[in-house]
Structure formats: structure tokens, C-alpha cells
Design a protein around this motif. Sequence first.
Motif, PDB file in Angstrom:
ATOM      1  N   ILE A 207      50.111  39.578  37.989  1.00  0.00           N
ATOM      2  CA  ILE A 207      50.116  39.834  39.432  1.00  0.00           C
ATOM      3  C   ILE A 207      48.734  39.458  39.941  1.00  0.00           C
ATOM      4  O   ILE A 207      47.720  39.760  39.307  1.00  0.00           O
TER       5      ILE A 207
ATOM      6  N   HIS B 145      45.322  29.392  44.344  1.00  0.00           N
ATOM      7  CA  HIS B 145      44.824  28.053  44.023  1.00  0.00           C
ATOM      8  C   HIS B 145      45.622  27.479  42.861  1.00  0.00           C
ATOM      9  O   HIS B 145      46.600  28.105  42.416  1.00  0.00           O
TER      10      HIS B 145
ATOM     11  N   ASP C  48      48.282  42.272  42.843  1.00  0.00           N
ATOM     12  CA  ASP C  48      47.499  43.358  42.259  1.00  0.00           C
ATOM     13  C   ASP C  48      46.520  43.807  43.337  1.00  0.00           C
ATOM     14  O   ASP C  48      45.615  43.044  43.695  1.00  0.00           O
TER      15      ASP C  48
ATOM     16  N   GLY D  72      46.823  33.734  32.010  1.00  0.00           N
ATOM     17  CA  GLY D  72      45.755  32.778  31.738  1.00  0.00           C
ATOM     18  C   GLY D  72      44.888  33.334  30.614  1.00  0.00           C
ATOM     19  O   GLY D  72      44.892  34.537  30.356  1.00  0.00           O
TER      20      GLY D  72
ATOM     21  N   ASP E 133      41.895  34.006  30.340  1.00  0.00           N
ATOM     22  CA  ASP E 133      40.857  34.974  30.689  1.00  0.00           C
ATOM     23  C   ASP E 133      41.363  36.419  30.662  1.00  0.00           C
ATOM     24  O   ASP E 133      40.566  37.339  30.607  1.00  0.00           O
TER      25      ASP E 133
ATOM     26  N   TRP F  69      42.107  25.336  34.548  1.00  0.00           N
ATOM     27  CA  TRP F  69      42.096  24.060  35.256  1.00  0.00           C
ATOM     28  C   TRP F  69      40.722  23.774  35.836  1.00  0.00           C
ATOM     29  O   TRP F  69      40.098  24.658  36.431  1.00  0.00           O
TER      30      TRP F  69
HETATM   31  N1  MSP Z   1      45.114  40.778  38.751  1.00  0.00           N
HETATM   32  C1  MSP Z   1      44.786  40.242  37.499  1.00  0.00           C
HETATM   33  C2  MSP Z   1      46.014  40.120  36.630  1.00  0.00           C
HETATM   34  C3  MSP Z   1      46.727  41.424  36.411  1.00  0.00           C
HETATM   35  S1  MSP Z   1      48.187  41.203  35.504  1.00  0.00           S
HETATM   36  C4  MSP Z   1      48.656  42.708  35.111  1.00  0.00           C
HETATM   37  C5  MSP Z   1      44.159  38.852  37.669  1.00  0.00           C
HETATM   38  N2  MSP Z   1      44.403  38.222  38.794  1.00  0.00           N
HETATM   39  S2  MSP Z   1      43.786  36.809  39.220  1.00  0.00           S
HETATM   40  O1  MSP Z   1      44.344  36.557  40.517  1.00  0.00           O
HETATM   41  O2  MSP Z   1      42.372  36.823  39.130  1.00  0.00           O
HETATM   42  O3  MSP Z   1      44.265  35.761  38.197  1.00  0.00           O
HETATM   43  C6  MSP Z   1      45.593  35.559  37.968  1.00  0.00           C
HETATM   44  C7  MSP Z   1      45.871  34.422  37.031  1.00  0.00           C
HETATM   45  O4  MSP Z   1      45.358  33.197  37.540  1.00  0.00           O
HETATM   46  C8  MSP Z   1      45.284  34.610  35.656  1.00  0.00           C
HETATM   47  O5  MSP Z   1      46.298  34.359  34.719  1.00  0.00           O
HETATM   48  C9  MSP Z   1      44.212  33.559  35.555  1.00  0.00           C
HETATM   49  O6  MSP Z   1      44.086  33.091  34.266  1.00  0.00           O
HETATM   50  C10 MSP Z   1      44.774  32.479  36.471  1.00  0.00           C
HETATM   51  N3  MSP Z   1      43.705  31.585  36.910  1.00  0.00           N
HETATM   52  C11 MSP Z   1      42.688  31.844  37.770  1.00  0.00           C
HETATM   53  N4  MSP Z   1      41.895  30.713  37.859  1.00  0.00           N
HETATM   54  C12 MSP Z   1      42.386  29.736  37.070  1.00  0.00           C
HETATM   55  C13 MSP Z   1      42.087  28.377  36.832  1.00  0.00           C
HETATM   56  N5  MSP Z   1      41.052  27.749  37.371  1.00  0.00           N
HETATM   57  N6  MSP Z   1      42.915  27.688  36.009  1.00  0.00           N
HETATM   58  C14 MSP Z   1      44.033  28.270  35.455  1.00  0.00           C
HETATM   59  N7  MSP Z   1      44.351  29.521  35.683  1.00  0.00           N
HETATM   60  C15 MSP Z   1      43.494  30.339  36.353  1.00  0.00           C
HETATM   61  O7  MSP Z   1      43.502  38.399  36.759  1.00  0.00           O
END
Ligand code: MSP
Length: 668
Positions: A30, A38, A69, A279, A281, A311
Motif C-alpha cells: 500500500i 511514479h 498507507d 519492492g 527496499d 527503476w
Molecule cells: N507504505 C509502504 C509499504 C507498506 S506495505 C504494507 C511503502 N510505500 S512507498 O509508497 O514508499 O513504496 C511503495 C512501493 O513502491 C515499494 O514497493 C517500493 O519498492 C516501490 N518503489 C518506490 N520507488 C521505486 C523505484 N524507483 N523503482 C521501483 N520501485 C520503487 O513503502
Amino acid sequence: MSAKITLQTHLFKELRTMSCHKKSYITTPIYYVNDIAHIGHAYTTIIADTLARYSRMSGLDTFFLTGTDEHGQKIEEAAKTRGKTTQDYADEISATFKDLWDDFDISYDKFIRTTDADHMKGVQKAFSVMYENGDIYKDTYKGHYCISCETFFPSIQLVDDEFCPECGKSTTIVEEESYFFRLSNYQDKLLQYYEDHPNFILPKSKRNEVIRFVEGGLQDLSITRTSFDWGVKLPAEIDDPKHVMYVWLDALMNYVTGLGYGTDEAKMDYWPARVQLIGKDILRFHAIYWPAFLMSLDLPLPTHIAAHGWWTRDGEKMSKSKGNVVNPREVADAYGLDNFRYFMLREVPFGGDGDFSQKALIDRINSDLGNDLGNLLNRLIGMSGKYFEGNVDSSHVAKYYQAELDEVHAVLNTLEPLLFDMQIHRYLEELWKPLTVANKAIDKYQPWTLMKEGKEEEAMALNGLIAAILAKVSIMLSPVMPAVGKKISEALHFTIDNDSWNRMIKSSELLAPFVLEKIDPLFPRIEAPLLEQAEPIDETPKEKQEKKPEAKEAAKEEGVALIGIDQFFQTSLKVGTVVKAEEVPKSKKLLLLQVDIGEEQPRQIVAGIKEWYSAEAMLNTQVCVVANLKPAKLMGLKSEGMLLAAKDENGLCMIRPEKPKTAGTPIG
Ligand code: MSP
């Protein structure tokens, strides 16, 4: 030898459970509502959408969950910066995600928000169960917290005793009463689970990382906070109202509260999830904390936690300050949504990092899609139009082209496991093989020669073969490219659904006779990049901590909250003299300055002004410095302040004292 046997037994067991388990539950992480979507978010969601579409097509009762989230300190601060209530702010950003997924035709079954009342009840229920199981106790937490990553870090993991090892930002020292989850009790159980379930964490390289981390020892996890309010309260029976739940406990629970855990549990029979996409991270949270929470709740664990890579754009890390963040809506508008989906899934081996460049995207469209797939459909339209007035009849395909059919079916039979082993790029690579079989068959058997030789039946069978191959490929391609699949199937007069999947993929049926009409080319050739420069997307609070001038711009657009004079004086502004200035190697935007502000040592300040000021032009000039900002790191360099500047469409200019002033003179 024995390891091999365990692995095989395990795979067999897993296959057996999967085949009895007619439900398929797929989730995305989430997304935090401090940022708009993005390419990274789009990537995760599109992979999950692909798996969900395939599951449905193959007849599984599928549930696909995504959402936002919305709790935690980061969101609370983001809302404050914008002068909004946290709920209003969360509503606004959450809607931008939902709108994007709707516009992208993402086939989610539920969009969950952690501010939903049902979700919050479910999280409280989970807390109560873990508490009753003896997995939660109260103590005091003392340590460092990174608000940006919403993560606690022991001092030994910090960079320079202060900075977050994940994102490089400054951490805050937290000392507060907290409830703890006995994560340490789960170390052995987790290690045993990883061993017994070798495919739990995909890809394998990530599994090894997790195992090494857990073997290093697990500390109990602080799961409540008292220093802010924006979160789920503890269950009433615990009667400790100053605590709210740690955002990751709250967030991870969405995967079961989305099915009604703790409220209406009718959908809980979708649990355990088949694939939970994330992801890399956030692997630790999903591969360590999440299974431990589930074990504590006595719930089964998901079949796969699948972590994809990162990415970049044109080889560089994406960031707002570089203005190079890929906006998925913009790319899909320019190049077509399905083309963008295909590119992302085909270009990068799952788990590896991927680079977005328009050149790579155009190459995929012109070559794989245009030359191989689009052109084959054109050839079929040409052949059937020229020799048979558009008629396609498969009656005699097996008589003349059984070898080709066998080759195609052999490939198709290997595809499904590739998809659910998260080898999606291989799935697509293999799916192109039948297209090669078809193109080769036309070159080899030459319909024009067959017609000249009066072998009309054989030529018609060739037509039928090509149409069958296109139909089968379009079925298997449709989870990745739903709109293209639909267009091809419409041209070939059939519908992509569980029935056609059963008949044409699981069995080896061909198409019923039909008349093929001319349709517009599916993939017109692209000669030059269609995007000048992807628009930088909305500012995020994540970046704002390092990029105050633009944060101000964003706030201005949305109306800045009024502040009192006391608040203004909380900012320490001082006159500074630049005593040393140099370029930051490999950076197009940054200068590294030493600025005397009347302290013992000059301050090191990394300023994003190189486009407008050379290092020489800055040397020995006076500037206005924000002197009480928390240090930040830019390109690995510590920055201990910020320079005031004004920027409009004509560029940026420094704000300087009108007359020379002693370094360190306060501004106010
Ligand atoms: N809120 C948490 C996730 C909670 S799940 C119980 C979170 N959110 S996030 O919005 O920061 O990231 C969400 C997803 O986007 C993650 O899986 C993260 O790896 C992915 N990405 C964010 N930037 C990214 C890139 N530049 N490339 C690929 N995926 C990336 O973490």
C-alpha cells in the motif's frame, strides 16, 4: 543430495496445495500518501495486475488488493507542511492513486486505506491476539528513528552516528515508553520456515539476503509510539490511550484486514496470498516482520513474497531535485498504456534494477511489438485478403502443419510456471517464440508459391496456422497487454476468457472459421522520442527535507498556513560569506560551498545552484543562510545549512544583503 530431495518434496507439496487451492489472492504494497504515483509504484501495480488477470483467466477465484498507507509521522508532517488536516491531505493523495489505477484499468477488487474504520478495527484485533499470546510486552524504547523510512535503527547501523543507513537523512533520537513485539522469539521459526519453503522469498538472491540478516540476530520490535497521534489506537481493553501503533504493524495488517480480518471475515478464505509483490527496499518488513506477525496470529504464511528491483532513469537515480522522475501517466499517454506495460515487464529481469529510457521503450515498441507481433497480423490480413477474400479456415492445419503446432504448444505449456515464479521477462521472451514459428512458416511455405502451384487447401491451412498462433499468443499476452489482446481477439472473432484459454491453451484447439477484416496497425512505428522531458511530478515531503526552496513553491500553490512571529523566529537566518566554492563531481546541479557564518569553522553547504552560478561566481560573495536546519546528505556530502534564493521561470537568483555585513549577522 538430501537438500535436493527436500526441495523436490517441497515443490511437490506446494504444487499440490496450489491445485487444491482454487483461490488466488494477489497484493501490492500500500502506497504512502506523501507522494503521487511514479514509475516504481506503477511497476509493482502492473505486475500484480498481470498476475491477477492471468489467475482470473485461468479460472481461479481471484482477489486483488491494493491501496494506500496513510498513518504515521511522515504523513502527519507532510500534511502540516501543506497547511492541511492530516485526513484531508490523506484523502486527497489517496484519491490520486485510485484515479491513476482506474485510468490504467488496474483490475483491483478492493482499494484499501489504512484510515478505513474496518481496517483499524482489524489491526486492533490483531494487536489483542498477539498480546494474549504473550508476544507483546511494555518497556522503554531508546534509539534512533528515521521518519522518512518510518524505521527504528540501532546506533551501530547509523552513518556518522546520526544518518539513516537506508536513505541518508538525519534520524531523530527517540526515548519513549513503547510496546514491543517479541520478534527475537521468532528467529529460529523463521529460519526453519525459509528452509522448508525455498520459494517463499523470490527471487532466490533476495532470499539469501534475508536469511543472512535473520541469522545475524533479531531484536524485539517497538510497535507503538507516544510522541504523535496519527495512527491506530491500542485496543480498548489495553487502556493505554497515549499509544498509537507503529505504522508498519498497521500497514502490514492491511493484507488480512482487506479480506475482513477482525470484522466481517467472509473473504478470509482467500488467505493465504498466492503472491505478495513488493519492492526490494521493503523486503525486511515483508519477509521478517510480516511472517512473524502471522505466526503470532496463527495464520498461514503467503506462498510467495516477491521483491522487484529499482527503476532508474537514463542510468540515474530518480529524484525530484533532478527533475527526472518518470511520471507513468505521461509515458502511458505518449506511448500507449499497453506498450508501457509490455516494456516494463519485458525489459527487466524480475528482481533486477531497471532503467527507463525513451530509446529502450521505442526499441521494444518498434521491434518486438511492431516487427514481430504487429507485422504478423498484417501478413495474415494481407494473405487472407489477397487469396481468400478475408476468409480464415483452420480445418486442415493439422494435416499440413502439425510440426509447427507441436512446437507452439510445447512452448505454451511452459509459460504459466514462469509467470508465477516471477520470471515475467522470460514468460514474454518465450511467448515470442510462437511468433517466430509463424513468421518462419510463411517464409518457408510461401503462400504465393502454394497458390501458384494450385495448392489452395495448403495455403488456407497456412492462413489457419498463423491465425491460431496469433490467437494463442494474444490469450497469453492479454494479462500483460489487455487492450492489445482484446483488439487481436476481436479481429480474429473470438473472446479471451477462461473458456478460450481452456480450449486454445490447455487443449490444442484452433479457431472456428471467420472473415478477417483489415484493422489499423497495432503498433505504428515511432521515429523519435515523444516526450521532450518528462514533467517533474509533485513535490514530496520525503525530498522536501532536503529541498526547502521547492517545498515553499509547492506550499505557495496550495496556500500557505499563517504563522506567528514566534514561529518565524524559530528559523535562524544569518549573513554568510562564501570562503570556498567548488563543483560537486558528476553533479549537474550541485556546488559544494564553505560558508563563514561567524562560527569557529565555516559551514559546509551543498547548494543546487550550479545551473545559474559557477563556483567562481559564488566565491567571496555574501549569502543568506538558514543556519538551524538539521544536516542533510546530498550525493553523499553533508550539508549544514541552506541558502536563500528566489526562482521563477527565468531562473534562480541568490538573496543577498544589499551592503556587505559581518559574517554571522542575524537576519530578521
Ligand atoms: N507504505 C509502504 C509499504 C507498506 S506495505 C504494507 C511503502 N510505500 S512507498 O509508497 O514508499 O513504496 C511503495 C512501493 O513502491 C515499494 O514497493 C517500493 O519498492 C516501490 N518503489 C518506490 N520507488 C521505486 C523505484 N524507483 N523503482 C521501483 N520501485 C520503487 O513503502
